[in-house]
Design a protein around this motif. Sequence first.
Motif, PDB file in Angstrom:
ATOM      1  N   MET A  37       0.814  -1.208   0.000  1.00  0.00           N
ATOM      2  CA  MET A  37       0.000   0.000   0.000  1.00  0.00           C
ATOM      3  C   MET A  37       0.852   1.264   0.000  1.00  0.00           C
ATOM      4  O   MET A  37       1.997   1.260   0.429  1.00  0.00           O
ATOM      5  CB  MET A  37      -0.888  -0.017   1.252  1.00  0.00           C
ATOM      6  N   ALA A  38       0.300   2.324  -0.507  1.00  0.00           N
ATOM      7  CA  ALA A  38       0.825   3.696  -0.466  1.00  0.00           C
ATOM      8  C   ALA A  38       1.973   3.910  -1.450  1.00  0.00           C
ATOM      9  O   ALA A  38       1.743   4.339  -2.574  1.00  0.00           O
ATOM     10  CB  ALA A  38       1.216   4.101   0.951  1.00  0.00           C
ATOM     11  N   GLY A  69       0.334   3.487  -8.916  1.00  0.00           N
ATOM     12  CA  GLY A  69       0.946   3.312 -10.221  1.00  0.00           C
ATOM     13  C   GLY A  69       0.125   3.949 -11.326  1.00  0.00           C
ATOM     14  O   GLY A  69      -0.303   5.095 -11.242  1.00  0.00           O
ATOM     15  N   ARG A  70      -0.143   3.164 -12.364  1.00  0.00           N
ATOM     16  CA  ARG A  70      -0.883   3.663 -13.524  1.00  0.00           C
ATOM     17  C   ARG A  70      -2.342   3.235 -13.516  1.00  0.00           C
ATOM     18  O   ARG A  70      -3.053   3.425 -14.501  1.00  0.00           O
ATOM     19  CB  ARG A  70      -0.196   3.176 -14.802  1.00  0.00           C
ATOM     20  N   SER A  71      -2.794   2.646 -12.424  1.00  0.00           N
ATOM     21  CA  SER A  71      -4.212   2.295 -12.308  1.00  0.00           C
ATOM     22  C   SER A  71      -5.032   3.525 -11.948  1.00  0.00           C
ATOM     23  O   SER A  71      -4.492   4.551 -11.513  1.00  0.00           O
ATOM     24  CB  SER A  71      -4.407   1.213 -11.237  1.00  0.00           C
ATOM     25  N   ALA A 170      12.967   8.109  -4.973  1.00  0.00           N
ATOM     26  CA  ALA A 170      12.257   8.033  -3.697  1.00  0.00           C
ATOM     27  C   ALA A 170      11.411   9.279  -3.471  1.00  0.00           C
ATOM     28  O   ALA A 170      10.283   9.198  -2.964  1.00  0.00           O
ATOM     29  CB  ALA A 170      13.253   7.845  -2.560  1.00  0.00           C
ATOM     30  N   ALA A 171      11.947  10.440  -3.853  1.00  0.00           N
ATOM     31  CA  ALA A 171      11.183  11.678  -3.700  1.00  0.00           C
ATOM     32  C   ALA A 171       9.945  11.677  -4.585  1.00  0.00           C
ATOM     33  O   ALA A 171       8.863  12.113  -4.165  1.00  0.00           O
ATOM     34  CB  ALA A 171      12.071  12.876  -4.025  1.00  0.00           C
ATOM     35  N   ARG A 172      10.090  11.177  -5.814  1.00  0.00           N
ATOM     36  CA  ARG A 172       8.949  11.114  -6.724  1.00  0.00           C
ATOM     37  C   ARG A 172       7.868  10.183  -6.175  1.00  0.00           C
ATOM     38  O   ARG A 172       6.672  10.502  -6.232  1.00  0.00           O
ATOM     39  CB  ARG A 172       9.419  10.649  -8.107  1.00  0.00           C
ATOM     40  N   ARG A 173       8.292   9.046  -5.635  1.00  0.00           N
ATOM     41  CA  ARG A 173       7.313   8.120  -5.048  1.00  0.00           C
ATOM     42  C   ARG A 173       6.638   8.735  -3.820  1.00  0.00           C
ATOM     43  O   ARG A 173       5.437   8.570  -3.615  1.00  0.00           O
ATOM     44  CB  ARG A 173       8.000   6.816  -4.673  1.00  0.00           C
TER      45      ARG A 173
END
Length: 292
Positions: A37-38, A69-71, A170-173
């Motif tokens: 999750m997350a 993600g892309r969902s 990591a920052a983007r996530r």
Amino acid sequence: MVRANGITLHTQRLDPPHPPPADGSAPMPTAVLIHGMASDTMASWYFTLAEPLATAGFPVLLYDLRGHGRSDRPATGYALADFVDDLAGLLTELDVTGPLLLCGNSFGGTIAFGYAARHPERVAGIVAVESAPPIEEWMARVKVRLARVVDRLPREGTVAEIGLRRGRLAARRADDTRRMLTSTTLAEELPASALPPGEQLAAIGCPVLCVYGGRSAVHELAPAVRSLLPQARTVVLPDEKHTVLIDQPEQVRRHVFDWLTAECPPPVGGGTPAGPGVAAAGGLAVDHTTTS
């Protein structure tokens, strides 16, 4: 992209390199890899276990959970039942009708157990990495963890700090997680989820492998998991954290394939020279804990 349960899910399938034998033998289970999750996506499985399972003869299915993600990212619909419904709908849309090997990382394992509680006849085995069935003790931890993330990530400078310490990816996530948690009801709905009855969870009869990091508090739930599911094999990897799947993929792969060989023998006439198989239903399992 597959439309299932009213939303569009980003999916990917990996087929074994060799076609199954046309001799009427039992089919290899489809390995369904469910991420956490997350901040997680299907990538955590894609770069660790997906290809080895496909090479071993398993049809492999990966997908991004709703909101990830892309969902699709609907504003609401983030209870455990919604995630289980998504999995069931995805299998229907893709016409996956045979036995299943469900592999879940963190809360992905909880979704796997939730599906198995509803459809025990479908599930040949469960691999749960840093996870637990949907029991009160685990869900209480999920609530605390989500609350911490919701409190921290929106703070000014937090994402930039993560980037300095752990890099741009990591920052983007972290920023995507921040946007998801502030634009959806996930943090409120998920901890408040209705849980399957204990007797329904206890009726899960397939072999189960639980892999934990020794430095993660999640392994404290291992006794409760074995009490609920006596057939569960538990492996604790010392000095590893909750990110054990990413940090130690070789060790995780070794334990998964050792377990597949020992606990889930191939169906009569099934299996492949490339790796172990899994019985279409059930299988002998032993209650013990391994630390390595």
